[in-house]
Motif scaffolding. Structure first.
Motif, PDB file in Angstrom:
ATOM      1  N   VAL A 222       0.825  -1.214   0.000  1.00  0.00           N
ATOM      2  CA  VAL A 222       0.000   0.000   0.000  1.00  0.00           C
ATOM      3  C   VAL A 222       0.855   1.258   0.000  1.00  0.00           C
ATOM      4  O   VAL A 222       0.379   2.337  -0.338  1.00  0.00           O
ATOM      5  CB  VAL A 222      -0.959   0.010   1.205  1.00  0.00           C
ATOM      6  CG1 VAL A 222      -1.979  -1.096   1.084  1.00  0.00           C
ATOM      7  CG2 VAL A 222      -0.191  -0.102   2.522  1.00  0.00           C
ATOM      8  N   THR A 223       2.125   1.118   0.386  1.00  0.00           N
ATOM      9  CA  THR A 223       3.032   2.270   0.370  1.00  0.00           C
ATOM     10  C   THR A 223       3.763   2.403  -0.958  1.00  0.00           C
ATOM     11  O   THR A 223       4.565   3.315  -1.138  1.00  0.00           O
ATOM     12  CB  THR A 223       4.053   2.152   1.506  1.00  0.00           C
ATOM     13  OG1 THR A 223       4.753   0.898   1.383  1.00  0.00           O
ATOM     14  CG2 THR A 223       3.377   2.222   2.866  1.00  0.00           C
ATOM     15  N   GLY A 224       3.504   1.487  -1.901  1.00  0.00           N
ATOM     16  CA  GLY A 224       4.146   1.551  -3.206  1.00  0.00           C
ATOM     17  C   GLY A 224       5.417   0.740  -3.309  1.00  0.00           C
ATOM     18  O   GLY A 224       5.969   0.591  -4.411  1.00  0.00           O
ATOM     19  N   ASP A 225       5.913   0.222  -2.189  1.00  0.00           N
ATOM     20  CA  ASP A 225       7.131  -0.594  -2.229  1.00  0.00           C
ATOM     21  C   ASP A 225       6.872  -1.899  -2.979  1.00  0.00           C
ATOM     22  O   ASP A 225       5.738  -2.393  -3.031  1.00  0.00           O
ATOM     23  CB  ASP A 225       7.604  -0.891  -0.808  1.00  0.00           C
ATOM     24  CG  ASP A 225       8.035   0.369  -0.079  1.00  0.00           C
ATOM     25  OD1 ASP A 225       9.188   0.785  -0.273  1.00  0.00           O
ATOM     26  OD2 ASP A 225       7.222   0.928   0.681  1.00  0.00           O
ATOM     27  N   ILE A 226       7.949  -2.462  -3.540  1.00  0.00           N
ATOM     28  CA  ILE A 226       7.841  -3.654  -4.375  1.00  0.00           C
ATOM     29  C   ILE A 226       8.596  -4.801  -3.721  1.00  0.00           C
ATOM     30  O   ILE A 226       9.727  -4.623  -3.237  1.00  0.00           O
ATOM     31  CB  ILE A 226       8.406  -3.371  -5.778  1.00  0.00           C
ATOM     32  CG1 ILE A 226       7.615  -2.255  -6.465  1.00  0.00           C
ATOM     33  CG2 ILE A 226       8.395  -4.643  -6.640  1.00  0.00           C
ATOM     34  CD1 ILE A 226       8.303  -1.684  -7.694  1.00  0.00           C
ATOM     35  N   LEU A 227       7.976  -5.981  -3.690  1.00  0.00           N
ATOM     36  CA  LEU A 227       8.630  -7.199  -3.223  1.00  0.00           C
ATOM     37  C   LEU A 227       8.693  -8.171  -4.390  1.00  0.00           C
ATOM     38  O   LEU A 227       7.691  -8.409  -5.065  1.00  0.00           O
ATOM     39  CB  LEU A 227       7.847  -7.832  -2.071  1.00  0.00           C
ATOM     40  CG  LEU A 227       7.685  -6.991  -0.800  1.00  0.00           C
ATOM     41  CD1 LEU A 227       6.797  -7.713   0.196  1.00  0.00           C
ATOM     42  CD2 LEU A 227       9.041  -6.680  -0.178  1.00  0.00           C
ATOM     43  N   VAL A 228       9.880  -8.728  -4.638  1.00  0.00           N
ATOM     44  CA  VAL A 228      10.044  -9.699  -5.718  1.00  0.00           C
ATOM     45  C   VAL A 228      10.907 -10.850  -5.192  1.00  0.00           C
ATOM     46  O   VAL A 228      11.872 -10.635  -4.459  1.00  0.00           O
ATOM     47  CB  VAL A 228      10.678  -9.053  -6.969  1.00  0.00           C
ATOM     48  CG1 VAL A 228      12.026  -8.431  -6.666  1.00  0.00           C
ATOM     49  CG2 VAL A 228      10.798 -10.067  -8.098  1.00  0.00           C
ATOM     50  N   THR A 229      10.532 -12.082  -5.544  1.00  0.00           N
ATOM     51  CA  THR A 229      11.311 -13.231  -5.111  1.00  0.00           C
ATOM     52  C   THR A 229      12.324 -13.611  -6.189  1.00  0.00           C
ATOM     53  O   THR A 229      12.114 -13.368  -7.382  1.00  0.00           O
ATOM     54  CB  THR A 229      10.398 -14.446  -4.832  1.00  0.00           C
ATOM     55  OG1 THR A 229       9.772 -14.862  -6.060  1.00  0.00           O
ATOM     56  CG2 THR A 229       9.321 -14.103  -3.814  1.00  0.00           C
ATOM     57  N   ASP A 230      13.416 -14.222  -5.740  1.00  0.00           N
ATOM     58  CA  ASP A 230      14.401 -14.783  -6.664  1.00  0.00           C
ATOM     59  C   ASP A 230      14.551 -16.248  -6.302  1.00  0.00           C
ATOM     60  O   ASP A 230      15.106 -16.590  -5.260  1.00  0.00           O
ATOM     61  CB  ASP A 230      15.738 -14.059  -6.569  1.00  0.00           C
ATOM     62  CG  ASP A 230      16.667 -14.413  -7.716  1.00  0.00           C
ATOM     63  OD1 ASP A 230      16.838 -15.631  -7.978  1.00  0.00           O
ATOM     64  OD2 ASP A 230      17.205 -13.508  -8.375  1.00  0.00           O
ATOM     65  N   CYS A 231      14.043 -17.139  -7.162  1.00  0.00           N
ATOM     66  CA  CYS A 231      13.995 -18.563  -6.862  1.00  0.00           C
ATOM     67  C   CYS A 231      15.389 -19.181  -6.772  1.00  0.00           C
ATOM     68  O   CYS A 231      15.641 -20.025  -5.913  1.00  0.00           O
ATOM     69  CB  CYS A 231      13.168 -19.276  -7.937  1.00  0.00           C
ATOM     70  SG  CYS A 231      12.783 -20.994  -7.573  1.00  0.00           S
ATOM     71  N   SER A 232      16.301 -18.764  -7.629  1.00  0.00           N
ATOM     72  CA  SER A 232      17.640 -19.351  -7.653  1.00  0.00           C
ATOM     73  C   SER A 232      18.518 -18.828  -6.530  1.00  0.00           C
ATOM     74  O   SER A 232      19.344 -19.561  -5.977  1.00  0.00           O
ATOM     75  CB  SER A 232      18.319 -19.085  -8.996  1.00  0.00           C
ATOM     76  OG  SER A 232      17.643 -19.760 -10.038  1.00  0.00           O
ATOM     77  N   LEU A 233      18.338 -17.552  -6.163  1.00  0.00           N
ATOM     78  CA  LEU A 233      19.167 -16.955  -5.107  1.00  0.00           C
ATOM     79  C   LEU A 233      18.522 -17.075  -3.732  1.00  0.00           C
ATOM     80  O   LEU A 233      19.108 -16.635  -2.746  1.00  0.00           O
ATOM     81  CB  LEU A 233      19.433 -15.480  -5.435  1.00  0.00           C
ATOM     82  CG  LEU A 233      20.242 -15.217  -6.706  1.00  0.00           C
ATOM     83  CD1 LEU A 233      20.372 -13.722  -6.956  1.00  0.00           C
ATOM     84  CD2 LEU A 233      21.617 -15.867  -6.622  1.00  0.00           C
ATOM     85  N   HIS A 234      17.293 -17.644  -3.668  1.00  0.00           N
ATOM     86  CA  HIS A 234      16.595 -17.861  -2.386  1.00  0.00           C
ATOM     87  C   HIS A 234      16.440 -16.552  -1.618  1.00  0.00           C
ATOM     88  O   HIS A 234      16.825 -16.436  -0.461  1.00  0.00           O
ATOM     89  CB  HIS A 234      17.340 -18.891  -1.528  1.00  0.00           C
ATOM     90  CG  HIS A 234      17.778 -20.112  -2.290  1.00  0.00           C
ATOM     91  ND1 HIS A 234      16.880 -20.977  -2.873  1.00  0.00           N
ATOM     92  CD2 HIS A 234      19.025 -20.582  -2.588  1.00  0.00           C
ATOM     93  CE1 HIS A 234      17.554 -21.951  -3.477  1.00  0.00           C
ATOM     94  NE2 HIS A 234      18.839 -21.722  -3.340  1.00  0.00           N
ATOM     95  N   ARG A 235      15.834 -15.588  -2.296  1.00  0.00           N
ATOM     96  CA  ARG A 235      15.693 -14.259  -1.689  1.00  0.00           C
ATOM     97  C   ARG A 235      14.314 -13.673  -1.954  1.00  0.00           C
ATOM     98  O   ARG A 235      13.664 -14.009  -2.947  1.00  0.00           O
ATOM     99  CB  ARG A 235      16.727 -13.282  -2.276  1.00  0.00           C
ATOM    100  CG  ARG A 235      18.180 -13.609  -2.008  1.00  0.00           C
ATOM    101  CD  ARG A 235      19.091 -12.667  -2.786  1.00  0.00           C
ATOM    102  NE  ARG A 235      20.498 -12.983  -2.582  1.00  0.00           N
ATOM    103  CZ  ARG A 235      21.496 -12.412  -3.258  1.00  0.00           C
ATOM    104  NH1 ARG A 235      21.206 -11.498  -4.197  1.00  0.00           N
ATOM    105  NH2 ARG A 235      22.742 -12.736  -3.007  1.00  0.00           N
ATOM    106  N   VAL A 236      13.905 -12.796  -1.042  1.00  0.00           N
ATOM    107  CA  VAL A 236      12.802 -11.871  -1.292  1.00  0.00           C
ATOM    108  C   VAL A 236      13.417 -10.480  -1.241  1.00  0.00           C
ATOM    109  O   VAL A 236      14.018 -10.090  -0.220  1.00  0.00           O
ATOM    110  CB  VAL A 236      11.671 -12.000  -0.261  1.00  0.00           C
ATOM    111  CG1 VAL A 236      10.579 -10.969  -0.553  1.00  0.00           C
ATOM    112  CG2 VAL A 236      11.091 -13.411  -0.273  1.00  0.00           C
TER     113      VAL A 236
END
Length: 348
Positions: free
Chosen positions: A272-286
């Motif tokens: 709701v604040t406009g921030d973006i979350l994206v996962t990286d399957c190979s690097l095991h990250r959010v």
């Protein structure tokens, strides 16, 4: 209608009372007039309770805090022989019941999980092909892509799942997100593009953008809509995150090198604040990006409990849900310090 009934009732009663002879002299009733007593009406409306309005304020995810694991949702249900492969996830609040909905690729099904009468319950809707991505249409309806069958399935969440309709498409679509007021943005591998569809599957517009002379879409498997109505695309073919306007203009393209480079971006959502979350399957990250596509930090890593993350979403209470493809469960994290509250109860 009440006045109409009263007119006929008065006329019938009058004829019976005065008789045919008097009626000839005095005539029929020409009109019945209803005079509204405003004072009585206002008093009655003041006392009338038609129901309650409940306003749920979203709790903002504190992206500066350290995420804490709150729950693990096992998505395996009875009589499943295939391994679990959750791809995408979302959360709906239906009839005051928090409902987690997930696509399970290997078991060709969409599943919902919820707590009712203090018991954990689930629903499973089998598909005729593996479902990939999903998006909310309304508070209790979803659209789900089934690429191998060239279809988009409309599912109602009650919170049990009910198949409502099927949209047959001319291409195999993978990623999907809803756009206001009633269109869909969908991603395709061949030829790589993002198409804007109406709710019958007709292509209204096709977007195949170039950035610095290069095509920036190859496998647009996950899409999301920002608060401003733009389209976020996570592409594991070109290893980038792209923000597009619905008209096809590139707002930004995030494809860094070095330590922050993406290796296999998957699920994507905005808060709701406009921030973006994206996962990286190979690097095991959010990964946390700003609204303008700038890297902030790795908000979750393998050390923090995520392995091969795919779909990601944030619910109205500030909880973050992450699909783990190799392990099978949905992990639920919180990193908000604020309390969830419901207010503005009003009578109608």
């Amino acid at each position: 209608m009440d006045v109409y009934e009263m007119y006929h009732g008065c006329e019938a009663g009058y004829v019976e009372a005065v008789g045919d002879a008097d009626l000839k002299e005095r005539g029929r009733i020409a009109s019945v007039t209803f005079r509204q007593d405003t004072d009585k009406l206002n008093k009655a409306l003041d006392d009338l309770q038609l129901g309650e309005i409940e306003v749920l304020y979203e709790s903002v995810l504190d992206l500066k805090a350290t995420p804490v694991l709150q729950d693990t949702i096992d998505i395996k249900v009875a009589d499943e022989r295939s391994k679990l492969n959750p791809i995408d996830v979302t959360v709906l609040v239906v009839n005051d019941i928090d409902t987690v909905v997930v696509t399970d690729w290997d078991n060709s099904s969409v599943k919902s999980f919820y707590v009712k009468n203090k018991q954990t319950q689930h629903s499973k809707l089998s598909m005729d092909g593996p479902p990939l991505s999903l998006t909310k249409l309304t508070y209790n309806r979803l659209a789900v892509t089934v690429p191998s069958r060239n279809k988009i399935v409309i599912v109602e969440v009650n919170p049990d799942l009910v198949l409502r309709s099927t949209i047959t498409t001319s291409k195999q679509y993978v990623g999907i997100t809803s756009l206001p007021p009633s269109t869909l943005a969908v991603g395709s591998h061949s030829a790589p593009c993002v198409n804007i569809l109406d709710m019958t599957g007709n292509v209204l517009r096709s977007i195949s953008p170039l950035h610095k002379g290069n095509r920036i879409l190859q496998y647009p498997d996950f899409l999301s809509t920002t608060m401003t109505g733009n389209i976020l695309v996570s592409d594991c073919g070109t290893n980038c995150v792209v923000c597009l306007t619905p008209e096809g203009d590139v707002v930004f393209s995030y494809s860094p090198t070095g330590d922050t480079a993406l290796k296999c971006p998957q699920g994507i959502t905005s808060t709701v604040t406009g921030d973006i979350l994206v996962t990286d399957c190979s690097l095991h990250r959010v990964i946390h990006l700003t609204e303008s596509g700038q890297f902030v930090r790795n908000i979750l890593t393998e050390e923090g409990g995520v392995t091969c993350p795919a779909g990601v979403c944030v619910d109205p209470y500030g909880y973050m849900y992450v699909c783990l493809r190799t392990e099978g469960p949905i992990k639920v994290f919180t990193c908000n310090h604020s309390q969830v509250y419901v207010s503005d109860l009003a009578y109608m």
